[in-house]
Design a protein around this motif. Sequence first.
Motif, short mmCIF file in Angstrom:
data_model
loop_
_atom_site.label_atom_id
_atom_site.label_comp_id
_atom_site.label_asym_id
_atom_site.label_seq_id
_atom_site.Cartn_x
_atom_site.Cartn_y
_atom_site.Cartn_z
N VAL A 192 0.82 -1.21 0.00
CA VAL A 192 0.00 0.00 0.00
C VAL A 192 0.86 1.26 0.00
N LEU A 242 0.82 4.99 -2.25
CA LEU A 242 0.56 6.31 -1.64
C LEU A 242 1.73 7.26 -1.88
N SER A 258 8.39 4.61 7.22
CA SER A 258 7.55 3.51 7.70
C SER A 258 7.68 2.28 6.80
N GLN A 313 -5.62 14.92 14.93
CA GLN A 313 -5.62 14.32 16.27
C GLN A 313 -6.02 15.35 17.32
N PRO A 360 -6.83 7.97 23.10
CA PRO A 360 -5.70 7.06 22.93
C PRO A 360 -5.35 6.42 24.27
N LEU A 379 7.78 3.42 16.71
CA LEU A 379 7.04 2.26 16.21
C LEU A 379 5.53 2.53 16.19
N ASN A 436 4.15 5.25 15.59
CA ASN A 436 3.91 6.05 14.39
C ASN A 436 3.83 5.16 13.15
N VAL A 437 4.76 4.20 13.08
CA VAL A 437 4.73 3.25 11.96
C VAL A 437 3.41 2.48 11.98
N ARG A 496 0.50 3.39 13.27
CA ARG A 496 -0.60 4.25 12.81
C ARG A 496 -0.60 4.35 11.29
N ASN A 497 0.59 4.47 10.72
CA ASN A 497 0.67 4.55 9.26
C ASN A 497 0.17 3.27 8.60
N ILE A 498 0.53 2.13 9.17
CA ILE A 498 0.08 0.86 8.58
C ILE A 498 -1.44 0.73 8.71
N MET A 544 -2.98 2.79 6.19
CA MET A 544 -2.87 2.15 4.87
C MET A 544 -3.99 1.13 4.68
N PHE A 597 -5.05 3.49 18.86
CA PHE A 597 -3.99 4.40 18.42
C PHE A 597 -4.50 5.81 18.14
N GLY A 598 -5.73 6.07 18.50
CA GLY A 598 -6.23 7.43 18.40
C GLY A 598 -6.50 7.90 16.99
N ILE A 599 -6.74 6.96 16.09
CA ILE A 599 -7.01 7.35 14.70
C ILE A 599 -8.50 7.60 14.55
#
Lengths: 603, 240
Positions: free
Chosen positions: A509, A513, A540, A586, A600, B82, B84-85, B87-89, B92, B119-121
């Motif tokens: 993915v 992007l 990432s 956020q 969170p 991590l 952050n990674v 959240r990105n995944i 996605m 994760f607060g998304i």
Amino acid sequence: MSENWQTMVKDVCARCGNDRTRMMDIVRLVQQECGCVSGEAMDLIARQVDTHRVEVESVVSFYAFLSNRPKGKIVIRLCNDVIDEMFGARRVAQAFEQQLGIEFGQTTPDGLISLEHTPCIGMCDQAPAALVNDVVVTYLSRDKVGDIVSTLKSDPDPRKLVHKLGDGNNASELVQSMVHNNIRRKGPVIFDPLPNGEALKRCLALSPAEVIRDVKTARLRGRGGAGFPTGMKWEFARAAAGAKKFVICNADEGEPGTFKDRVLLTERADMLFEGMTIAGYAIGSDTGILYLRGEYAYLRAFLEDVLHQRRNAGLLGKAVCGKQGFDFDIRIQMGAGAYICGEETALISSCEGLRGDPKNRPPFPAQKGYLERPTIVNNVETFCCVTRILDRGPAWFAEKGSKGSPGTKLLSVCGDCKQPGVYEVLFGITLAELLKMVGAEDAKAVQVGGPSGQLVGPSDYQRTICYDDLATGGSIMVFGPNRDILPLVDKFMEFFIEETCGYCTPCRVGNVLLRQKLQEIMAGKGEAADLDYLEDLGQSIVTASRCGLGQTSANPILTSLKNFRGEYTSRLIEPEKGMKPTFDIQAAVREAAAIAGRGPAHS
Amino acid sequence: MPMSQTIDFIIDGVEVSARPGQTILQAADEAGIYIPRLCAHKDLVPHGSCRICTVLVNGRPQSACTQPVAPGIVVQNDIEKLNNVRRNILDMLFVEGNHYCMFCEKSGNCELQALAYRFGIMAPKFPYQFPARDVDASHPDIYIDRNRCILCARCIRASRDLDGKHVFEFVGRGPEKRVAVNAEARLADTDVDVTDKALSICPVGALMRKRQGYADPIGRRRYDHQPIGSDIEAKRSATG
């Protein structure tokens, strides 16, 4: 008719021992005979080899050269990589569409010709190039398309397109190809003359442990790009439990811009097979597999013949060179159009008749590889180096090149240079020296190591090519002063999106992007915050991807952002007044989340 | 190696004892440390595809669901880099498919949704891709909605390893990859059964039994009161 068809499929399966692990051979042969692997064929294959239809479909749908729908009798696969497009592949593509009255992805109404695009076919030094079934056609131009189409229409035999043969073994009876070697510089390791079988005889006079010791003393590191110490890999495999072990040669050269293995397979096949045989002796294996990319199918008959001659000379088979107890033979496994299979565990999956998905590590192949047996996978050039190490001795080899990177490296140089081709250079050469050698001193940028490597500019030209500085599996693409950088980056991202296996999320993915954002910037719709977006997303992908392809797939973006940032910033716009590019969703919803009791958990 | 032997290592500063052969994820679960995950499931062989469980092992990224424990390793899990990674995944996965949480039958019981909340998304930062994906409702009792599929392979593994069948498999490559069924096209033409374990193992609303939607009222759904992973973390707070 349908009965004939069923008999043929059954026959193909039987010839492959009704063995599910030979699925690649089975589906390739069925496709060759029927033009596709239809749903009915999948059902029948599944019954014959005792598997499930969806497993067969899973394999067929993975590889670009396999199809479940009929294609033309002739499939023209025009290479659309960066270099080919720089040299006019798009004009050639338009000419094909006009001449045939179809678009790419379509087949002529008479079922004769299909048009497709394909990533790098290993001919960047003679671009634009295409595969016409298995036949390679090089130095294409718009003017030549008319001739090609009329020749094929009058006689649908692609071999008729070869008017003038290339040099060396390209002209041999079993190759008959118009491909040129373009060997520009010969070095001592690969291109010095080599008496056939001598290195192997030296090897067999030693104990397997001594052979591994020699490879370690030579400090040979893998030539595919990752640079893992070869001797250490062999030692792991030798020490691994189990009587049956495998030696695999990775000839799935697919990194755009590289073609040096093509030349090795054409001119140094004996050296390669001898290196594999030495490896077999060292790790205690009796079986080698050459995994040959589908694009190089035109070399297969020739390579089979080299193997045949080596068997006749006692260099392969039972009791190699009369050494009792050491039997070794090599078979060729064809690929079918999948860059990911250059990744060693994906290559093993493919050899096992599966989708070319990389495997989870550990276990590493040296412990559990092909069919769960200890397996070493090495690059074509690595095996050739092994033969030379046994020929001249490890000390001779180790003193060549640079400190951490002994020996020579074959570089495939292409793009905006006067002399594209293969160069055997000592490790430690600076980029500036190389650019001078190839006639490209005015280069604006160089892509070192292909799309998965790095894009560097003049401030890096004093850096050296070696494992500890600018590492490369061999691809060097040169871009001249007038080239626009971002469209190149865009092509590289297109490549990774085309070639990702899709197993893991970030690579499947994330690259889509990344490319979308890049295209927004190229279209003048980007703002400063978008560069952070690219960095963050790219990192990432690097951090979380499962295999080497994914971990390097963001490199075109990340290295161009680092080395050619101006190419991005010059395209950015100031956001309109009142619009905040740094808008934090956020923060905006934090209060609402708290009220809903879904804040969170770990903030 | 005697089975009583333990392998000691550290996750996020906590000393953990594991048994030989365990993965980092398994050992963390037993120690009450939650490592977020989607494709991993306790009854299935590890797949290592979603990458949510990526941790740093001695500084190197590894998927915790596939990486075996080793003595003395230092594992970093709950760190901003991590998370952050992750959240990105998660983002996605949301934009890759069509996830209409507000009327999805799985809402409140969905692991993807629950992780996003953890994760607060609230909304993905990446642009929605709005892919055209199909729904297979051919079977009288079961349907596949590929809009919501996250390609975790749980159904594939469960059908193969728990049900002893081979109803599902991936076809296609890259962004075109999808879950296919062992038939020409339709789930109804496979040997899938409504009692198959594969049907209850989907983390999202992609593989569902018919006529069972919205069975749990809001307030009684799995993740209505506590974030995903709380059950695992409860073990640690219980033991001290």
